[in-house]
Design a protein around this motif. Sequence first.
Motif, PDB file in Angstrom:
ATOM      1  N   GLU A  26      33.011  41.981  38.850  1.00 27.34           N
ATOM      2  CA  GLU A  26      34.167  42.430  39.630  1.00 27.34           C
ATOM      3  C   GLU A  26      34.473  41.462  40.764  1.00 27.34           C
ATOM      4  OE1 GLU A  26      31.619  44.407  38.680  1.00 27.34           O
ATOM      5  OE2 GLU A  26      32.695  45.620  37.205  1.00 27.34           O
ATOM      6  N   GLU A  27      33.438  40.964  41.425  1.00 31.03           N
ATOM      7  CA  GLU A  27      33.618  40.008  42.514  1.00 31.03           C
ATOM      8  C   GLU A  27      34.244  38.712  41.985  1.00 31.03           C
ATOM      9  OE1 GLU A  27      30.605  37.435  45.261  1.00 31.03           O
ATOM     10  OE2 GLU A  27      30.076  39.541  44.961  1.00 31.03           O
ATOM     11  N   PHE A  28      33.756  38.239  40.842  1.00 31.34           N
ATOM     12  CA  PHE A  28      34.307  37.037  40.215  1.00 31.34           C
ATOM     13  C   PHE A  28      35.783  37.233  39.884  1.00 31.34           C
ATOM     14  CE2 PHE A  28      35.385  35.126  36.050  1.00 31.34           C
ATOM     15  CZ  PHE A  28      35.391  33.785  36.415  1.00 31.34           C
ATOM     16  N   CYS A  29      36.099  38.349  39.243  1.00 31.87           N
ATOM     17  CA  CYS A  29      37.480  38.611  38.833  1.00 31.87           C
ATOM     18  C   CYS A  29      38.406  38.772  40.028  1.00 31.87           C
ATOM     19  CB  CYS A  29      37.529  39.843  37.930  1.00 31.87           C
ATOM     20  SG  CYS A  29      36.850  39.535  36.287  1.00 31.87           S
ATOM     21  N   GLU A  30      37.956  39.479  41.040  1.00 35.43           N
ATOM     22  CA  GLU A  30      38.786  39.672  42.232  1.00 35.43           C
ATOM     23  C   GLU A  30      39.066  38.338  42.914  1.00 35.43           C
ATOM     24  OE1 GLU A  30      38.197  41.647  46.563  1.00 35.43           O
ATOM     25  OE2 GLU A  30      37.736  42.946  44.852  1.00 35.43           O
ATOM     26  N   SER A  31      38.048  37.522  43.055  1.00 36.86           N
ATOM     27  CA  SER A  31      38.194  36.228  43.714  1.00 36.86           C
ATOM     28  C   SER A  31      39.134  35.296  42.959  1.00 36.86           C
ATOM     29  CB  SER A  31      36.816  35.584  43.867  1.00 36.86           C
ATOM     30  OG  SER A  31      36.917  34.305  44.425  1.00 36.86           O
TER      31      SER A  31
END
Length: 58
Positions: A26-31
């Motif tokens: 989720e952090e990867f996708c959001e960033s």
Amino acid sequence: MSIPGDPIILLSYTNTQLRDQYATLEEFCESNEIDVETLCENLGSLDYHYDEVTNQFI
């Protein structure tokens, strides 16, 4: 940088980023402004699925 369009290169890129930069998918996708479901579907077409324990597509 934009994410790779080729699914095989996308797999390698994503797993490298998850290993080196991000604690969660989720952090990867959001960033990177990527839809989690779309990414999972694209890599799922190669029969790779996200594993939360290892934080990688396997």
